[in-house]
Design a protein around this motif. Structure first.
Motif, short mmCIF file in Angstrom:
data_model
loop_
_atom_site.label_atom_id
_atom_site.label_comp_id
_atom_site.label_asym_id
_atom_site.label_seq_id
_atom_site.Cartn_x
_atom_site.Cartn_y
_atom_site.Cartn_z
N SER A 201 0.89 -1.17 0.04
CA SER A 201 -0.05 0.08 0.01
C SER A 201 0.76 1.28 -0.02
N THR B 117 2.00 3.60 -1.98
CA THR B 117 1.75 3.90 -3.19
C THR B 117 2.84 5.01 -4.07
N ASN C 102 5.47 4.35 -6.75
CA ASN C 102 5.32 5.06 -7.91
C ASN C 102 6.72 5.52 -8.43
N THR D 131 -7.13 0.15 0.16
CA THR D 131 -6.70 0.22 -1.19
C THR D 131 -7.09 -1.00 -1.97
#
Length: 449
Positions: free
Chosen positions: A64, A66, A70, A190
């Motif tokens: 999770s 993110t 990324n 998520t």
């Protein structure tokens, strides 16, 4: 409004500074990243232990996370992450217990059924709290004792708090544990069925080397062994930075990512209120031992320790998650002790700490023998993260200073969160756009380094 590229200095080459430099360069700015150490990475930097290279301090990637993922995707590293389901242990009353699933939770001896019910209720309630600012008015101990009861606090919450805060939990607000629980529930929010822990093969050494190459390819100017000493806003709107080696640079904008109290001494011309706020931030440091062992000590990635006579605040067996092949078949264990830099423990010699830590570890895990220790090294960091004291957000320093072109953005601006790589990257992603927008209101000036 001036849209021409500007010359930016980013002071501090940790993950936060590297992310800021990366995003600025994507905005086609002229970016210069300065790091006082001989290498980039800050607290994510690696070192050699028993012939193996791995993180100096322990880190983990969650599915999770993110913002981290990324960036790793931009570095072509996200698909390389090895995902593992880990186990959690508790060492209490001289015995090791597993607490890795619901059944083990119900069987956990130190808590009776009512205690377990209150613990579950506390976690559920905290997961539903939407406004953590109200929790800043309450000390974490008072809040948890009220919800979970004294026994649950002593047996569960206290070791968890000590594992991250040491004895400084006594001045920490309830917002800290809220942020910790929110991170636990991030996977569910998520849409993931369960949280998994992951690592990039080679650890953060791989991440940092790839990130540095990426920055260099983008055209970011990288400087190591470059400690900033003085930052001054000039009358014409430029910002002058003097470095420890005698060099002087002049920039349009300067972003300082180093600890607040150090920044306050470095930046000239601050208002008294700004200086006071920067100096009011209390940082927690860490003394972290890395042990390379011939054998595993347990199946648990994290073992929370409740015994008061334990000199370290937890046991992290990295090779419960990371394949031992990265360490020549050996096993990597971290033993952290979170203390302020002013604490007398921080001043203990490596030899004293080794005797304390290794002696206690052998007493906890009776199968360990003296010749099982392959290597033992100690890392120290004085300013790891800011303590979330009562009413923390009300005393937070500003990001953009009254001195034109100077901005201070560091881990102290992680409000109602816990310090980790994902939070650091998120800080850059969320706060940098406003800094860039403010910069666009100022004219670009001819500058040189």
């Amino acid at each position: 409004m001036d849209q021409t590229p500007k010359k930016w200095a980013v002071i501090g080459g940790g993950i936060l500074g590297m992310t800021i430099a990366h995003r600025l360069k994507q905005q086609e700015q002229d970016v210069h990243l300065f790091e006082a150490a001989p290498y980039m990475g800050g607290l994510t930097a690696a070192w050699e232990l028993g012939g193996a290279t791995w993180d100096k301090y322990y880190h983990v990637i969650l599915m999770s996370d993110t913002y981290t993922r990324n960036v790793l995707q931009e570095l072509n590293l996200d698909e390389q992450i090895e995902w593992v389901k880990t186990k959690t242990g508790f060492y209490t009353d001289g015995k090791l217990h597993s607490m890795s699933n619901s059944i083990e939770f119900l069987q956990f001896p130190p808590l009776n059924l009512i205690d377990k019910f209150r613990l579950g209720g506390t976690i559920f309630y905290a997961s539903k709290v939407k406004n953590p600012e109200k929790l800043e008015d309450t000390l974490v101990e008072d809040w948890l004792r009220g919800l979970s009861g004294n026994n649950t606090f002593e047996k569960i919450w206290l070791p968890l708090l000590r594992a991250k805060l040491g004895e400084n939990y006594k001045q920490t607000s309830a917002a800290f544990i809220w942020a910790t629980i929110q991170r636990m529930y991030a996977a569910r929010r998520t849409g993931l069925k369960e949280e998994m822990f992951g690592y990039v093969p080679g650890g953060y050494a791989t991440v940092l080397n790839t990130f540095v190459d990426k920055l260099a390819d983008e055209g970011v100017n990288l400087y190591t062994d470059y400690a900033a000493r003085r930052i001054t806003s000039l009358d014409n709107g430029q910002v002058e930075v003097e470095f420890g080696n005698g060099d002087v640079g002049v920039f349009d904008e300067v972003i300082v990512t180093i600890p607040s109290h150090i920044a306050s001494k470095m930046i000239e011309g601050l208002k008294e209120e700004e200086t006071n706020k920067l100096n009011s931030i209390q940082y927690l440091g860490v003394v972290c031992a890395s042990l390379l062992l011939k054998k595993s000590i347990s199946p648990y990635y994290v073992t929370n320790v409740t015994d008061d006579d334990t000199p370290f605040t937890g046991v992290i067996e990295m090779t419960a998650m990371v394949d031992p092949e990265y360490f020549g078949g050996h096993h990597l264990v971290y033993l952290p002790k979170y203390v302020k830099a002013t604490d007398e423990f921080y001043s203990k010699s490596d030899e004293e700490i080794r005797a304390l830590f290794w002696g206690k570890l052998q007493s906890m895990y009776s199968h360990l023998e003296p010749n099982d220790l392959v290597d033992f090294q100690i890392a120290r960091a004085k300013n790891v993260f800011a303590l979330a004291t009562k009413k923390y957000s009300e005393t937070l320093p500003p990001i953009s200073m009254s001195t034109p072109g100077v901005h201070v953005l560091n881990s102290s601006h992680i409000v109602n969160g816990t310090l980790n790589v994902n939070e650091s990257i998120m800080l850059a992603e969320k706060q940098l756009p406003a800094i860039i927008q403010q910069s666009k209101q100022r004219p670009s000036l001819e500058v040189q380094l």
